[in-house]
Design a protein around this motif. Sequence first.
Motif, PDB file in Angstrom:
ATOM      1  N   ASP A  26      15.408 -62.361  41.568  1.00 22.20           N
ATOM      2  CA  ASP A  26      15.456 -60.899  41.655  1.00 22.20           C
ATOM      3  C   ASP A  26      16.112 -60.447  40.366  1.00 22.20           C
ATOM      4  O   ASP A  26      17.332 -60.265  40.304  1.00 22.20           O
ATOM      5  CB  ASP A  26      16.241 -60.469  42.895  1.00 22.20           C
ATOM      6  N   SER A  27      15.299 -60.297  39.324  1.00 19.41           N
ATOM      7  CA  SER A  27      15.822 -60.246  37.960  1.00 19.41           C
ATOM      8  C   SER A  27      15.391 -58.976  37.241  1.00 19.41           C
ATOM      9  O   SER A  27      14.313 -58.431  37.489  1.00 19.41           O
ATOM     10  CB  SER A  27      15.318 -61.468  37.186  1.00 19.41           C
ATOM     11  N   THR A  28      16.228 -58.522  36.301  1.00 16.43           N
ATOM     12  CA  THR A  28      15.884 -57.404  35.419  1.00 16.43           C
ATOM     13  C   THR A  28      15.537 -57.892  34.010  1.00 16.43           C
ATOM     14  O   THR A  28      15.320 -57.068  33.111  1.00 16.43           O
ATOM     15  CB  THR A  28      17.040 -56.400  35.345  1.00 16.43           C
ATOM     16  N   THR A  29      15.469 -59.207  33.805  1.00 12.14           N
ATOM     17  CA  THR A  29      15.052 -59.751  32.517  1.00 12.14           C
ATOM     18  C   THR A  29      13.620 -59.308  32.220  1.00 12.14           C
ATOM     19  O   THR A  29      12.722 -59.498  33.041  1.00 12.14           O
ATOM     20  CB  THR A  29      15.123 -61.283  32.525  1.00 12.14           C
ATOM     21  N   GLU A  30      13.390 -58.727  31.055  1.00 17.51           N
ATOM     22  CA  GLU A  30      12.082 -58.162  30.728  1.00 17.51           C
ATOM     23  C   GLU A  30      11.325 -59.121  29.802  1.00 17.51           C
ATOM     24  O   GLU A  30      11.558 -59.159  28.588  1.00 17.51           O
ATOM     25  CB  GLU A  30      12.235 -56.782  30.096  1.00 17.51           C
ATOM     26  N   TYR A  31      10.385 -59.884  30.389  1.00 13.46           N
ATOM     27  CA  TYR A  31       9.580 -60.813  29.609  1.00 13.46           C
ATOM     28  C   TYR A  31       8.504 -60.053  28.844  1.00 13.46           C
ATOM     29  O   TYR A  31       8.035 -59.001  29.268  1.00 13.46           O
ATOM     30  CB  TYR A  31       8.953 -61.863  30.521  1.00 13.46           C
ATOM     31  N   GLY A  32       8.088 -60.633  27.710  1.00 16.30           N
ATOM     32  CA  GLY A  32       7.064 -59.976  26.904  1.00 16.30           C
ATOM     33  C   GLY A  32       5.688 -60.096  27.523  1.00 16.30           C
ATOM     34  O   GLY A  32       4.977 -59.104  27.699  1.00 16.30           O
ATOM     35  N   ALA A  33       5.281 -61.326  27.866  1.00 16.33           N
ATOM     36  CA  ALA A  33       3.957 -61.549  28.457  1.00 16.33           C
ATOM     37  C   ALA A  33       3.977 -62.865  29.216  1.00 16.33           C
ATOM     38  O   ALA A  33       4.718 -63.796  28.875  1.00 16.33           O
ATOM     39  CB  ALA A  33       2.872 -61.576  27.379  1.00 16.33           C
ATOM     40  N   ILE A  34       3.145 -62.925  30.250  1.00 20.19           N
ATOM     41  CA  ILE A  34       2.941 -64.156  31.002  1.00 20.19           C
ATOM     42  C   ILE A  34       1.441 -64.363  31.128  1.00 20.19           C
ATOM     43  O   ILE A  34       0.720 -63.479  31.603  1.00 20.19           O
ATOM     44  CB  ILE A  34       3.584 -64.099  32.397  1.00 20.19           C
ATOM     45  N   VAL A  54       7.765 -57.596  33.432  1.00 16.42           N
ATOM     46  CA  VAL A  54       6.931 -58.153  32.373  1.00 16.42           C
ATOM     47  C   VAL A  54       6.097 -57.029  31.770  1.00 16.42           C
ATOM     48  O   VAL A  54       5.718 -56.082  32.457  1.00 16.42           O
ATOM     49  CB  VAL A  54       6.042 -59.287  32.933  1.00 16.42           C
ATOM     50  N   THR A  55       5.819 -57.137  30.473  1.00 21.59           N
ATOM     51  CA  THR A  55       4.982 -56.120  29.834  1.00 21.59           C
ATOM     52  C   THR A  55       3.504 -56.364  30.130  1.00 21.59           C
ATOM     53  O   THR A  55       2.779 -55.437  30.482  1.00 21.59           O
ATOM     54  CB  THR A  55       5.239 -56.102  28.315  1.00 21.59           C
ATOM     55  N   SER A  56       3.059 -57.618  29.998  1.00 20.45           N
ATOM     56  CA  SER A  56       1.648 -57.944  30.246  1.00 20.45           C
ATOM     57  C   SER A  56       1.581 -59.222  31.078  1.00 20.45           C
ATOM     58  O   SER A  56       2.144 -60.245  30.692  1.00 20.45           O
ATOM     59  CB  SER A  56       0.888 -58.145  28.935  1.00 20.45           C
ATOM     60  N   LEU A  57       0.883 -59.147  32.200  1.00 20.17           N
ATOM     61  CA  LEU A  57       0.696 -60.294  33.098  1.00 20.17           C
ATOM     62  C   LEU A  57      -0.797 -60.550  33.198  1.00 20.17           C
ATOM     63  O   LEU A  57      -1.552 -59.731  33.721  1.00 20.17           O
ATOM     64  CB  LEU A  57       1.299 -59.995  34.466  1.00 20.17           C
ATOM     65  N   MET A  58      -1.242 -61.692  32.654  1.00 23.01           N
ATOM     66  CA  MET A  58      -2.665 -62.026  32.591  1.00 23.01           C
ATOM     67  C   MET A  58      -2.942 -63.254  33.455  1.00 23.01           C
ATOM     68  O   MET A  58      -2.281 -64.284  33.302  1.00 23.01           O
ATOM     69  CB  MET A  58      -3.078 -62.318  31.148  1.00 23.01           C
ATOM     70  N   VAL A  59      -3.920 -63.133  34.351  1.00 26.33           N
ATOM     71  CA  VAL A  59      -4.364 -64.265  35.163  1.00 26.33           C
ATOM     72  C   VAL A  59      -5.743 -64.650  34.642  1.00 26.33           C
ATOM     73  O   VAL A  59      -6.727 -63.945  34.874  1.00 26.33           O
ATOM     74  CB  VAL A  59      -4.394 -63.921  36.655  1.00 26.33           C
ATOM     75  N   LEU A  60      -5.807 -65.770  33.944  1.00 29.08           N
ATOM     76  CA  LEU A  60      -6.979 -66.178  33.191  1.00 29.08           C
ATOM     77  C   LEU A  60      -7.794 -67.210  33.972  1.00 29.08           C
ATOM     78  O   LEU A  60      -7.420 -67.579  35.090  1.00 29.08           O
ATOM     79  CB  LEU A  60      -6.516 -66.732  31.840  1.00 29.08           C
ATOM     80  N   PRO A  61      -8.934 -67.665  33.459  1.00 31.97           N
ATOM     81  CA  PRO A  61      -9.769 -68.608  34.197  1.00 31.97           C
ATOM     82  C   PRO A  61      -8.977 -69.805  34.740  1.00 31.97           C
ATOM     83  O   PRO A  61      -8.186 -70.413  34.024  1.00 31.97           O
ATOM     84  CB  PRO A  61     -10.798 -69.047  33.153  1.00 31.97           C
ATOM     85  N   VAL A  78      12.406 -58.303  53.199  1.00 35.31           N
ATOM     86  CA  VAL A  78      12.554 -58.608  51.781  1.00 35.31           C
ATOM     87  C   VAL A  78      11.410 -57.956  51.019  1.00 35.31           C
ATOM     88  O   VAL A  78      10.408 -57.533  51.611  1.00 35.31           O
ATOM     89  CB  VAL A  78      12.585 -60.128  51.515  1.00 35.31           C
ATOM     90  N   THR A  79      11.550 -57.858  49.702  1.00 38.60           N
ATOM     91  CA  THR A  79      10.517 -57.251  48.869  1.00 38.60           C
ATOM     92  C   THR A  79      10.155 -58.191  47.727  1.00 38.60           C
ATOM     93  O   THR A  79      10.959 -59.021  47.294  1.00 38.60           O
ATOM     94  CB  THR A  79      10.974 -55.903  48.283  1.00 38.60           C
ATOM     95  N   ALA A  80       8.931 -58.036  47.239  1.00 41.68           N
ATOM     96  CA  ALA A  80       8.463 -58.739  46.045  1.00 41.68           C
ATOM     97  C   ALA A  80       7.886 -57.692  45.115  1.00 41.68           C
ATOM     98  O   ALA A  80       6.930 -56.998  45.473  1.00 41.68           O
ATOM     99  CB  ALA A  80       7.418 -59.791  46.412  1.00 41.68           C
ATOM    100  N   THR A  81       8.445 -57.565  43.915  1.00 36.67           N
ATOM    101  CA  THR A  81       8.069 -56.493  42.995  1.00 36.67           C
ATOM    102  C   THR A  81       7.641 -57.070  41.654  1.00 36.67           C
ATOM    103  O   THR A  81       8.341 -57.920  41.082  1.00 36.67           O
ATOM    104  CB  THR A  81       9.251 -55.530  42.766  1.00 36.67           C
ATOM    105  N   ILE A  82       6.500 -56.601  41.157  1.00 34.39           N
ATOM    106  CA  ILE A  82       6.088 -56.839  39.776  1.00 34.39           C
ATOM    107  C   ILE A  82       6.221 -55.511  39.045  1.00 34.39           C
ATOM    108  O   ILE A  82       5.543 -54.535  39.397  1.00 34.39           O
ATOM    109  CB  ILE A  82       4.653 -57.370  39.689  1.00 34.39           C
ATOM    110  N   GLN A  83       7.124 -55.454  38.070  1.00 36.22           N
ATOM    111  CA  GLN A  83       7.371 -54.221  37.322  1.00 36.22           C
ATOM    112  C   GLN A  83       6.819 -54.357  35.912  1.00 36.22           C
ATOM    113  O   GLN A  83       7.119 -55.312  35.205  1.00 36.22           O
ATOM    114  CB  GLN A  83       8.867 -53.926  37.261  1.00 36.22           C
ATOM    115  N   ILE A  84       5.990 -53.379  35.497  1.00 33.78           N
ATOM    116  CA  ILE A  84       5.451 -53.352  34.136  1.00 33.78           C
ATOM    117  C   ILE A  84       6.437 -52.597  33.248  1.00 33.78           C
ATOM    118  O   ILE A  84       6.744 -51.427  33.494  1.00 33.78           O
ATOM    119  CB  ILE A  84       4.060 -52.700  34.098  1.00 33.78           C
TER     120      ILE A  84
END
Length: 404
Positions: A26-34, A54-61, A78-84
């Motif tokens: 449960d983090s506020t660390t802001e990743y650049g891309a995944i 995360v700024t950009s989250l890509m799910v590729l082939p 509980v909650t699960a959050t993806i924040q852009i």
Amino acid sequence: WNGGTVPVSGDIIRISDDIEVTYDQDSTTEYGAIGIGYGGCLMFRTDITTKLCVTSLMVLPQGCLEVGTVAVPVTSGVTATIQINDVALDTTYDPFQYNNGLVVLDGEIRMHGQTKTVAPTRIGAEISASATSFTMASAPSNWNAGDIVLLPETRQLPHSGLLPWEPGYVGNTETVTISSVSSTTVNLSGSATYAHGGCRDRSSVITYLPHAWNLTRNVKIVSENGSGTRGHVMFTGDSLVDVRYVEFKNLGRTTAAPLNNTSGTYGNITGVGTNQFGRYACHVHHIHYMMDPTYTFRLIGCSMWNDTNPKKWGITIHNTAYGLVQNCICYNFVGSGFMTESGTEVGNVVDGLSCVKIRAGTTAGGVQLPGLNAPDVRGWGIEVGFEGYAFWTRGTGATYNGLL
């Protein structure tokens, strides 16, 4: 992790080569891309509260993003959050502006929040202004303290007043916050601002009572700043999309103003767009893979809404057939709530979809845009989806039930 170093703020992360990562922070660390692909999988714990920024989250082939499943949804409580992240677009690296969001490109996404009463549900009695509670016609399931409930405009407006599509109109649609629920009684942490009455006949007998919608889900995709650089969600290619009971909040960048797209090709960009098409809150784009013999994609029990700075289109289906949209709500969008773009969207089933507070596009000065007379950027002959309709559909061969 490579080198035994845990990723830190700003890092670009790759999950691939049959590696499975379980996310339990449960983090506020802001990743650049995944980027997830080629056998990689990112799986959220479903029994604890998690948050990924995360700024950009890509799910590729061959990549997989899993935030709960039908068999094991994210647990109640509980909650699960993806924040852009609110990070400026990098139009030098990404002139077509696909980044700053969640993009599933030939990958697999499974998301499943807590099941709850999300189908359009009527209240049990008229709600007065300043009410601190109201009743439902039947006891809602899993409506919890802190949930946001939408109460719609119900006034019967006189012809002498402003109508909803006229400049200057102020509606009585509002959201309220639950403090507790007991059977059919919903108690509020504050009070309703407006009255929400029923429909009465000429003898003043109530013939219908309005609906109420719960907008809150415990799985969330949100923009960090709805008035900053917003995220968008796009599912495209041969992706497997099964998304249930998920909240899409303050997403989308494309406005209902005339489009202004980036021109040229990679390596030869002749102009960077200021209103790039296709960056919507929830965009199902050119999916052709059948996840089973029935549907190409599933959106079930989801809420798409804005509490600030609404953009164009809530659910957008483009050149995708035989999908399912069921018991979803689009609230506070501009141009259209639900959109099928090209007329090739045949065989889709849209069941129990509601659209509330969908407004026509305006210029910065508040002047209503010209709708069908808007500039034709994409070569369709006309440009569409500016006019403020709840549902804008092209073509035939789809099934629509229970639209509100």
